[in-house]
Design a protein around this motif. Structure first.
Motif, mmCIF file in Angstrom:
data_model
loop_
_atom_site.group_PDB
_atom_site.id
_atom_site.type_symbol
_atom_site.label_atom_id
_atom_site.label_comp_id
_atom_site.label_asym_id
_atom_site.label_seq_id
_atom_site.Cartn_x
_atom_site.Cartn_y
_atom_site.Cartn_z
ATOM 1 N N GLY A 18 22.183 -78.045 115.715
ATOM 2 C CA GLY A 18 23.673 -77.945 115.638
ATOM 3 C C GLY A 18 24.314 -78.967 116.459
ATOM 4 N N GLU A 19 25.678 -79.019 116.422
ATOM 5 C CA GLU A 19 26.420 -80.145 117.161
ATOM 6 C C GLU A 19 27.268 -79.533 118.258
ATOM 7 O OE1 GLU A 19 28.180 -81.702 113.579
ATOM 8 O OE2 GLU A 19 27.061 -83.857 114.054
ATOM 9 N N ALA A 20 27.203 -80.161 119.415
ATOM 10 C CA ALA A 20 28.349 -79.987 120.628
ATOM 11 C C ALA A 20 28.985 -81.288 120.757
ATOM 12 C CB ALA A 20 27.853 -79.351 121.523
ATOM 13 N N ILE A 21 29.742 -81.848 120.001
ATOM 14 C CA ILE A 21 30.488 -83.270 120.056
ATOM 15 C C ILE A 21 31.454 -83.111 121.258
ATOM 16 C CG2 ILE A 21 31.461 -84.845 118.811
ATOM 17 C CD1 ILE A 21 30.569 -83.599 116.127
ATOM 18 N N LEU A 22 31.302 -84.121 122.308
ATOM 19 C CA LEU A 22 32.386 -84.444 123.389
ATOM 20 C C LEU A 22 33.302 -85.318 123.127
ATOM 21 C CD1 LEU A 22 33.307 -83.360 126.198
ATOM 22 C CD2 LEU A 22 31.377 -85.009 127.169
ATOM 23 N N VAL A 94 43.982 -81.072 118.236
ATOM 24 C CA VAL A 94 42.696 -80.611 117.980
ATOM 25 C C VAL A 94 42.219 -80.502 116.792
ATOM 26 C CG1 VAL A 94 40.887 -78.601 118.396
ATOM 27 C CG2 VAL A 94 42.607 -79.105 120.278
ATOM 28 N N GLU A 95 43.078 -80.082 115.652
ATOM 29 C CA GLU A 95 42.746 -80.065 114.430
ATOM 30 C C GLU A 95 42.525 -81.317 113.792
ATOM 31 O OE1 GLU A 95 44.863 -75.830 113.269
ATOM 32 O OE2 GLU A 95 46.006 -77.729 112.907
ATOM 33 N N GLU A 96 43.436 -82.506 114.405
ATOM 34 C CA GLU A 96 43.119 -83.686 113.858
ATOM 35 C C GLU A 96 41.924 -84.242 114.227
ATOM 36 O OE1 GLU A 96 45.279 -87.990 114.866
ATOM 37 O OE2 GLU A 96 46.141 -86.212 115.465
ATOM 38 N N LYS A 97 41.360 -83.994 115.283
ATOM 39 C CA LYS A 97 39.903 -84.322 115.685
ATOM 40 C C LYS A 97 38.790 -83.470 114.888
ATOM 41 C CE LYS A 97 40.448 -87.995 118.351
ATOM 42 N NZ LYS A 97 39.548 -88.925 118.057
ATOM 43 N N ILE A 133 33.781 -73.860 116.896
ATOM 44 C CA ILE A 133 34.538 -73.526 118.192
ATOM 45 C C ILE A 133 34.912 -74.970 118.890
ATOM 46 C CG2 ILE A 133 34.630 -72.529 120.236
ATOM 47 C CD1 ILE A 133 34.044 -70.422 117.776
ATOM 48 N N ALA A 134 36.589 -75.070 118.736
ATOM 49 C CA ALA A 134 36.874 -76.117 119.529
ATOM 50 C C ALA A 134 37.390 -75.860 120.958
ATOM 51 C CB ALA A 134 38.044 -76.719 118.671
ATOM 52 N N SER A 135 36.741 -76.395 122.006
ATOM 53 C CA SER A 135 36.855 -75.920 123.248
ATOM 54 C C SER A 135 37.740 -77.038 123.934
ATOM 55 C CB SER A 135 35.773 -75.615 123.897
ATOM 56 O OG SER A 135 35.837 -75.282 125.373
ATOM 57 N N VAL A 136 38.880 -76.750 124.466
ATOM 58 C CA VAL A 136 39.658 -78.010 125.391
ATOM 59 C C VAL A 136 39.929 -77.428 126.710
ATOM 60 C CG1 VAL A 136 41.766 -79.112 125.092
ATOM 61 C CG2 VAL A 136 41.028 -78.205 123.073
ATOM 62 N N SER A 137 39.885 -78.430 127.665
ATOM 63 C CA SER A 137 39.943 -77.962 129.028
ATOM 64 C C SER A 137 40.858 -78.924 129.577
ATOM 65 C CB SER A 137 38.516 -78.331 129.921
ATOM 66 O OG SER A 137 37.476 -77.528 129.352
ATOM 67 N N PHE A 138 41.587 -77.889 130.842
ATOM 68 C CA PHE A 138 42.579 -78.442 131.430
ATOM 69 C C PHE A 138 42.348 -78.064 132.881
ATOM 70 C CE2 PHE A 138 44.494 -78.003 127.256
ATOM 71 C CZ PHE A 138 44.954 -79.501 127.234
ATOM 72 N N GLY A 139 42.833 -78.754 133.874
ATOM 73 C CA GLY A 139 42.623 -78.436 135.530
ATOM 74 C C GLY A 139 41.198 -79.324 135.832
ATOM 75 N N ALA A 140 40.633 -78.316 136.698
ATOM 76 C CA ALA A 140 39.615 -78.859 137.572
ATOM 77 C C ALA A 140 38.414 -79.032 136.547
ATOM 78 C CB ALA A 140 38.794 -77.830 138.597
ATOM 79 N N THR A 161 35.809 -82.352 131.583
ATOM 80 C CA THR A 161 36.667 -83.043 132.424
ATOM 81 C C THR A 161 38.102 -82.434 131.730
ATOM 82 O OG1 THR A 161 36.731 -84.961 131.101
ATOM 83 C CG2 THR A 161 35.569 -84.803 133.299
ATOM 84 N N PRO A 162 39.119 -82.701 132.610
ATOM 85 C CA PRO A 162 40.461 -82.248 132.084
ATOM 86 C C PRO A 162 40.878 -83.127 130.898
ATOM 87 C CG PRO A 162 40.612 -83.189 134.264
ATOM 88 C CD PRO A 162 39.306 -82.904 134.190
ATOM 89 N N GLY A 163 41.494 -82.500 129.838
ATOM 90 C CA GLY A 163 41.935 -83.163 128.716
ATOM 91 C C GLY A 163 40.715 -83.424 127.581
ATOM 92 N N SER A 164 39.675 -82.991 127.952
ATOM 93 C CA SER A 164 38.153 -83.138 127.176
ATOM 94 C C SER A 164 38.454 -81.913 125.865
ATOM 95 C CB SER A 164 36.978 -83.283 127.937
ATOM 96 O OG SER A 164 36.747 -81.765 128.535
ATOM 97 N N LEU A 165 37.716 -82.440 124.796
ATOM 98 C CA LEU A 165 37.377 -81.480 123.725
ATOM 99 C C LEU A 165 36.098 -81.517 123.340
ATOM 100 C CD1 LEU A 165 38.164 -79.740 121.271
ATOM 101 C CD2 LEU A 165 38.170 -82.123 119.680
ATOM 102 N N LEU A 166 35.340 -80.046 123.435
ATOM 103 C CA LEU A 166 34.069 -80.192 122.949
ATOM 104 C C LEU A 166 33.805 -79.244 121.756
ATOM 105 C CD1 LEU A 166 30.991 -80.583 123.886
ATOM 106 C CD2 LEU A 166 31.068 -78.342 124.734
ATOM 107 N N LEU A 167 33.512 -79.727 120.580
ATOM 108 C CA LEU A 167 33.571 -79.385 119.417
ATOM 109 C C LEU A 167 32.213 -78.937 118.988
ATOM 110 C CD1 LEU A 167 35.568 -78.750 117.058
ATOM 111 C CD2 LEU A 167 34.631 -81.234 116.103
ATOM 112 N N MET A 168 31.992 -77.631 118.938
ATOM 113 C CA MET A 168 30.614 -76.899 118.694
ATOM 114 C C MET A 168 30.503 -76.520 117.217
ATOM 115 S SD MET A 168 29.788 -74.743 122.202
ATOM 116 C CE MET A 168 31.641 -73.924 122.324
#
Length: 198
Positions: A18-22, A94-97, A133-140, A161-168
């Motif tokens: 599978g894929e987990a695209i950062l 997120v949907e755009e990516k 699963i589209a995982s977005v992070s904010f903060g630390a 990192t803050p502002g990152s998207l991990l697309l699994m």
């Protein structure tokens, strides 16, 4: 929110299965700071009980669910809230990516390094055979870990990192499980996992 060009090309952090695209810097540092503060103060956070090792304990984080369909996991069906303007704006980016639409989001608020998420897979039946699963992070920045589900022999670690998207996507939820371990001296972090629930 306007689209932001990232100088870091997306990369698949999984060696197989599978894929987990950062996508780093899907949101700028300034955007991330603003969004983090807004989510911490406006989301209707709850601390839910969960069954672990045969007894009920409080989850080591705060959670919330927004969208059109409720999220269920580990015997918990969460109360769903209506989309907010801020969440819809994040969802659109997120949907755009991801090049697909999501109808629900699970939010986790890790108040400090003592808050965590144990090993699990997002493989609930209502997510389909190969969920995205589209995982977005904010903060630390926090360490996110993946390991092979069956034999635990392969381990992948990445700092989200803050502002990152991990697309699994693909077979990632069948082959791998993931966690967010406890850590020392970490600030608050809000993570959003967008899902398409059928």
């Amino acid at each position: 929110m306007q689209s932001l060009f990232s100088p870091f090309p997306p990369m698949n952090i999984l060696p197989f299965g599978g894929e987990a695209i950062l996508y780093e810097n899907l949101f700028s540092n300034e955007e991330s700071d603003t969004i983090y503060e807004h989510l911490v103060t406006t989301i209707r956070w709850k601390q839910e009980p969960i069954k672990m090792f045969g007894k009920m304990v409080m989850q080591p984080r705060l959670t919330a669910c927004y969208g059109e369909r409720s999220v269920a996991y580990s015997g918990i069906t969460m109360e769903v809230q209506h989309w907010t303007e801020e969440l819809l704006a994040i969802k659109g980016r997120v949907e755009e990516k991801a090049k697909m639409l999501f109808n629900s989001v699970l939010l986790n608020y890790y108040r400090d390094g003592n808050d965590s998420m144990g090993w699990h897979r997002d493989n609930e039946r209502e997510l389909g055979a190969q969920p995205v699963i589209a995982s977005v992070s904010f903060g630390a920045t926090r360490k996110f870990q993946l390991r092979t589900y069956k034999d635990k022999s392969d381990l992948v670690s990445v700092g989200l990192t803050p502002g990152s998207l991990l697309l699994m996507q693909g077979e990632s939820q069948q082959v791998w499980e993931h966690s967010l371990p406890k850590t020392k001296h970490a600030g608050g972090r809000v993570n959003l996992t967008f899902r398409s629930i059928v």
